[in-house]
Design a protein around this motif. Structure first.
Motif, PDB file in Angstrom:
ATOM      1  N   PRO A 136       0.816  -1.221   0.000  1.00 63.58           N
ATOM      2  CA  PRO A 136       0.000   0.000   0.000  1.00 63.58           C
ATOM      3  C   PRO A 136       0.850   1.272   0.000  1.00 63.58           C
ATOM      4  O   PRO A 136       0.554   2.225  -0.730  1.00 63.58           O
ATOM      5  CB  PRO A 136      -0.818  -0.134   1.286  1.00 63.58           C
ATOM      6  N   ALA A 137       1.914   1.285   0.831  1.00 64.19           N
ATOM      7  CA  ALA A 137       2.763   2.468   0.900  1.00 64.19           C
ATOM      8  C   ALA A 137       3.522   2.665  -0.411  1.00 64.19           C
ATOM      9  O   ALA A 137       3.703   3.799  -0.878  1.00 64.19           O
ATOM     10  CB  ALA A 137       3.746   2.344   2.065  1.00 64.19           C
ATOM     11  N   LEU A 138       3.963   1.565  -1.038  1.00 66.11           N
ATOM     12  CA  LEU A 138       4.675   1.669  -2.296  1.00 66.11           C
ATOM     13  C   LEU A 138       3.756   2.189  -3.396  1.00 66.11           C
ATOM     14  O   LEU A 138       4.142   3.057  -4.190  1.00 66.11           O
ATOM     15  CB  LEU A 138       5.247   0.307  -2.693  1.00 66.11           C
ATOM     16  N   THR A 139       2.546   1.677  -3.432  1.00 72.30           N
ATOM     17  CA  THR A 139       1.580   2.125  -4.443  1.00 72.30           C
ATOM     18  C   THR A 139       1.297   3.611  -4.294  1.00 72.30           C
ATOM     19  O   THR A 139       1.210   4.356  -5.277  1.00 72.30           O
ATOM     20  CB  THR A 139       0.266   1.327  -4.314  1.00 72.30           C
ATOM     21  N   SER A 140       1.174   4.048  -3.037  1.00 74.63           N
ATOM     22  CA  SER A 140       0.927   5.467  -2.780  1.00 74.63           C
ATOM     23  C   SER A 140       2.117   6.319  -3.213  1.00 74.63           C
ATOM     24  O   SER A 140       1.948   7.408  -3.773  1.00 74.63           O
ATOM     25  CB  SER A 140       0.644   5.682  -1.291  1.00 74.63           C
ATOM     26  N   ALA A 141       3.334   5.813  -2.971  1.00 72.40           N
ATOM     27  CA  ALA A 141       4.541   6.570  -3.324  1.00 72.40           C
ATOM     28  C   ALA A 141       4.702   6.677  -4.835  1.00 72.40           C
ATOM     29  O   ALA A 141       5.066   7.736  -5.360  1.00 72.40           O
ATOM     30  CB  ALA A 141       5.767   5.912  -2.709  1.00 72.40           C
ATOM     31  N   ILE A 142       4.416   5.598  -5.545  1.00 70.81           N
ATOM     32  CA  ILE A 142       4.542   5.616  -7.007  1.00 70.81           C
ATOM     33  C   ILE A 142       3.484   6.506  -7.628  1.00 70.81           C
ATOM     34  O   ILE A 142       3.735   7.243  -8.583  1.00 70.81           O
ATOM     35  CB  ILE A 142       4.461   4.183  -7.566  1.00 70.81           C
ATOM     36  N   GLY A 143       2.277   6.415  -7.093  1.00 75.59           N
ATOM     37  CA  GLY A 143       1.216   7.330  -7.519  1.00 75.59           C
ATOM     38  C   GLY A 143       0.377   6.843  -8.674  1.00 75.59           C
ATOM     39  O   GLY A 143      -0.763   7.239  -8.832  1.00 75.59           O
ATOM     40  N   SER A 144       0.902   5.981  -9.521  1.00 74.56           N
ATOM     41  CA  SER A 144       0.127   5.508 -10.666  1.00 74.56           C
ATOM     42  C   SER A 144       0.621   4.137 -11.073  1.00 74.56           C
ATOM     43  O   SER A 144       1.836   3.897 -11.160  1.00 74.56           O
ATOM     44  CB  SER A 144       0.268   6.462 -11.859  1.00 74.56           C
ATOM     45  N   THR A 145      -0.297   3.227 -11.309  1.00 76.88           N
ATOM     46  CA  THR A 145       0.084   1.876 -11.701  1.00 76.88           C
ATOM     47  C   THR A 145       0.623   1.823 -13.132  1.00 76.88           C
ATOM     48  O   THR A 145       1.173   0.821 -13.554  1.00 76.88           O
ATOM     49  CB  THR A 145      -1.128   0.934 -11.596  1.00 76.88           C
ATOM     50  N   THR A 146       0.445   2.930 -13.873  1.00 79.02           N
ATOM     51  CA  THR A 146       0.926   2.959 -15.260  1.00 79.02           C
ATOM     52  C   THR A 146       2.301   3.621 -15.390  1.00 79.02           C
ATOM     53  O   THR A 146       2.827   3.738 -16.488  1.00 79.02           O
ATOM     54  CB  THR A 146      -0.074   3.716 -16.156  1.00 79.02           C
ATOM     55  N   ARG A 147       2.876   4.032 -14.279  1.00 81.58           N
ATOM     56  CA  ARG A 147       4.161   4.717 -14.338  1.00 81.58           C
ATOM     57  C   ARG A 147       5.287   3.773 -14.756  1.00 81.58           C
ATOM     58  O   ARG A 147       6.175   4.163 -15.517  1.00 81.58           O
ATOM     59  CB  ARG A 147       4.470   5.348 -12.975  1.00 81.58           C
ATOM     60  N   PHE A 148       5.253   2.558 -14.232  1.00 79.56           N
ATOM     61  CA  PHE A 148       6.252   1.543 -14.576  1.00 79.56           C
ATOM     62  C   PHE A 148       5.513   0.275 -15.003  1.00 79.56           C
ATOM     63  O   PHE A 148       5.537  -0.738 -14.299  1.00 79.56           O
ATOM     64  CB  PHE A 148       7.172   1.249 -13.386  1.00 79.56           C
ATOM     65  N   PRO A 149       4.863   0.305 -16.153  1.00 80.77           N
ATOM     66  CA  PRO A 149       3.964  -0.790 -16.520  1.00 80.77           C
ATOM     67  C   PRO A 149       4.657  -2.139 -16.684  1.00 80.77           C
ATOM     68  O   PRO A 149       4.133  -3.164 -16.236  1.00 80.77           O
ATOM     69  CB  PRO A 149       3.351  -0.312 -17.846  1.00 80.77           C
ATOM     70  N   THR A 150       5.826  -2.158 -17.312  1.00 85.57           N
ATOM     71  CA  THR A 150       6.513  -3.435 -17.531  1.00 85.57           C
ATOM     72  C   THR A 150       7.025  -4.003 -16.217  1.00 85.57           C
ATOM     73  O   THR A 150       6.857  -5.203 -15.934  1.00 85.57           O
ATOM     74  CB  THR A 150       7.681  -3.265 -18.520  1.00 85.57           C
ATOM     75  N   ALA A 151       7.649  -3.152 -15.395  1.00 86.28           N
ATOM     76  CA  ALA A 151       8.156  -3.600 -14.103  1.00 86.28           C
ATOM     77  C   ALA A 151       7.018  -4.099 -13.221  1.00 86.28           C
ATOM     78  O   ALA A 151       7.160  -5.116 -12.516  1.00 86.28           O
ATOM     79  CB  ALA A 151       8.907  -2.462 -13.415  1.00 86.28           C
ATOM     80  N   SER A 152       5.899  -3.399 -13.240  1.00 80.98           N
ATOM     81  CA  SER A 152       4.750  -3.814 -12.426  1.00 80.98           C
ATOM     82  C   SER A 152       4.239  -5.176 -12.866  1.00 80.98           C
ATOM     83  O   SER A 152       3.949  -6.045 -12.039  1.00 80.98           O
ATOM     84  CB  SER A 152       3.630  -2.771 -12.533  1.00 80.98           C
ATOM     85  N   ARG A 153       4.118  -5.362 -14.182  1.00 79.50           N
ATOM     86  CA  ARG A 153       3.603  -6.629 -14.694  1.00 79.50           C
ATOM     87  C   ARG A 153       4.533  -7.789 -14.356  1.00 79.50           C
ATOM     88  O   ARG A 153       4.092  -8.845 -13.888  1.00 79.50           O
ATOM     89  CB  ARG A 153       3.427  -6.526 -16.211  1.00 79.50           C
ATOM     90  N   VAL A 154       5.830  -7.584 -14.569  1.00 81.41           N
ATOM     91  CA  VAL A 154       6.790  -8.660 -14.354  1.00 81.41           C
ATOM     92  C   VAL A 154       6.910  -8.994 -12.871  1.00 81.41           C
ATOM     93  O   VAL A 154       6.912 -10.169 -12.476  1.00 81.41           O
ATOM     94  CB  VAL A 154       8.162  -8.283 -14.943  1.00 81.41           C
ATOM     95  N   SER A 155       7.017  -7.988 -12.015  1.00 79.07           N
ATOM     96  CA  SER A 155       7.155  -8.253 -10.584  1.00 79.07           C
ATOM     97  C   SER A 155       5.916  -8.938 -10.038  1.00 79.07           C
ATOM     98  O   SER A 155       6.003  -9.811  -9.155  1.00 79.07           O
ATOM     99  CB  SER A 155       7.434  -6.954  -9.817  1.00 79.07           C
ATOM    100  N   ARG A 156       4.747  -8.564 -10.555  1.00 77.45           N
ATOM    101  CA  ARG A 156       3.516  -9.218 -10.126  1.00 77.45           C
ATOM    102  C   ARG A 156       3.522 -10.686 -10.539  1.00 77.45           C
ATOM    103  O   ARG A 156       3.142 -11.574  -9.769  1.00 77.45           O
ATOM    104  CB  ARG A 156       2.298  -8.510 -10.705  1.00 77.45           C
ATOM    105  N   ALA A 157       3.976 -10.952 -11.761  1.00 74.17           N
ATOM    106  CA  ALA A 157       4.031 -12.333 -12.241  1.00 74.17           C
ATOM    107  C   ALA A 157       4.984 -13.176 -11.405  1.00 74.17           C
ATOM    108  O   ALA A 157       4.682 -14.322 -11.051  1.00 74.17           O
ATOM    109  CB  ALA A 157       4.451 -12.354 -13.714  1.00 74.17           C
ATOM    110  N   VAL A 158       6.155 -12.617 -11.064  1.00 75.10           N
ATOM    111  CA  VAL A 158       7.126 -13.338 -10.237  1.00 75.10           C
ATOM    112  C   VAL A 158       6.545 -13.609  -8.858  1.00 75.10           C
ATOM    113  O   VAL A 158       6.650 -14.729  -8.318  1.00 75.10           O
ATOM    114  CB  VAL A 158       8.445 -12.550 -10.125  1.00 75.10           C
ATOM    115  N   GLY A 159       5.913 -12.604  -8.274  1.00 72.54           N
ATOM    116  CA  GLY A 159       5.337 -12.768  -6.946  1.00 72.54           C
ATOM    117  C   GLY A 159       4.241 -13.814  -6.916  1.00 72.54           C
ATOM    118  O   GLY A 159       4.174 -14.644  -6.001  1.00 72.54           O
ATOM    119  N   GLU A 160       3.368 -13.802  -7.925  1.00 76.11           N
ATOM    120  CA  GLU A 160       2.269 -14.764  -7.968  1.00 76.11           C
ATOM    121  C   GLU A 160       2.768 -16.184  -8.204  1.00 76.11           C
ATOM    122  O   GLU A 160       2.220 -17.148  -7.672  1.00 76.11           O
ATOM    123  CB  GLU A 160       1.277 -14.367  -9.057  1.00 76.11           C
ATOM    124  N   ALA A 161       3.832 -16.316  -8.990  1.00 74.78           N
ATOM    125  CA  ALA A 161       4.340 -17.649  -9.316  1.00 74.78           C
ATOM    126  C   ALA A 161       5.212 -18.236  -8.215  1.00 74.78           C
ATOM    127  O   ALA A 161       5.230 -19.459  -8.011  1.00 74.78           O
ATOM    128  CB  ALA A 161       5.137 -17.590 -10.615  1.00 74.78           C
TER     129      ALA A 161
END
Length: 249
Positions: free
Chosen positions: A196-221
């Motif tokens: 939550p704090a990281l999301t608030s600091a970044i401010g937008s989920t589209t700011r780092f779209p590739t990094a967000s997608r990849v890190s989410r995939a690694v975390g879920e897997a």
């Protein structure tokens, strides 16, 4: 001859290659002290290995150790050589017709050694003085590459690159393990706490779209913030694939 910090390299060569008998009164020997130091580093970390602590463990005075091991800097070199010499003690490098299997075995043996002795990823020197253990390890690994179709220089470069890949990913894996609490099996709880704090600091989920997608995939897997162990497996596979394009079976 240039010296590394705190080590007389000519003295170290003598310590590495000279067999020193056990003291007639103390019963201690270079091999015994080195084995004790390796066990202590494995269980408590390299910082726990001090001359005073080893002397107490061996039941002798600190002065009784110096003729066998030199100082602490020399002792660490003896420990590294001891670990190197034990890398293939149980499995050996397989005499397999498939060079890919031999390379995989080299990688796996070095990976296992790093997990068993995590301190070696921090303590390994930049320009090691060859001892009997290090030399035997180097010989075994080069022989596994000897009929792959590489020149002598390419063999050395290939081996160095492979071991560096293993040590780098092992170091990252060990650092991740050390950062967890004793009862933590993965990073799921940690990530839930900071997300939550990281999301608030970044401010937008589209700011780092590739990094967000990849890190989410690694975390879920994997349940991990990063996956250096997976990177190790992938890296070795890519290494072998790339080498296969260079040599002919």
């Amino acid at each position: 001859m240039a010296k590394r910090t705190g080590v007389d390299e000519l003295k170290l060569l003598g310590l590495l290659w000279r067999e020193t008998p056990a003291g007639t009164r103390s019963g201690i020997s270079k091999q015994g002290i080195t084995t004790l130091a390796v066990h202590l580093a494995d269980t408590e970390g390299i910082d726990a290995v001090t001359i005073r602590r080893l002397a107490a463990e061996a039941g002798v005075t600190a002065m009784a150790l110096y003729p066998h091991i030199g100082g602490r800097a020399e002792l660490i070199e003896l420990m590294l050589d001891h670990v190197a010499g034990s890398t293939y003690a149980k499995t050996g490098v397989p005499d397999d017709a498939d060079w890919r299997a031999r390379i995989s075995a080299i990688a796996d043996a070095n990976w296992t050694s790093c997990q068993k002795h995590p301190w070696i990823t921090d303590a390994a020197p930049g320009r090691p003085v060859p001892g009997p253990g290090t030399s035997a390890k180097y010989e075994a690994e080069l022989r596994a590459l000897d009929d792959v179709g590489l020149t002598d220089i390419e063999m050395d470069h290939t081996l160095t690159a492979l071991v560096s890949l293993v040590h780098g990913t092992a170091r990252a894996t060990i650092a991740t393990q050390r950062s967890r609490e004793p009862d933590e099996q993965n990073d799921t709880g940690w990530w839930a706490n900071i997300e939550p704090a990281l999301t608030s600091a970044i401010g937008s989920t589209t700011r780092f779209p590739t990094a967000s997608r990849v890190s989410r995939a690694v975390g879920e897997a994997t349940g991990k913030a990063n996956d250096p162990e997976g990177a190790y497996r992938r890296g070795v596979a890519l290494f072998i694939e790339g080498l296969s394009n260079h040599v002919r079976d």
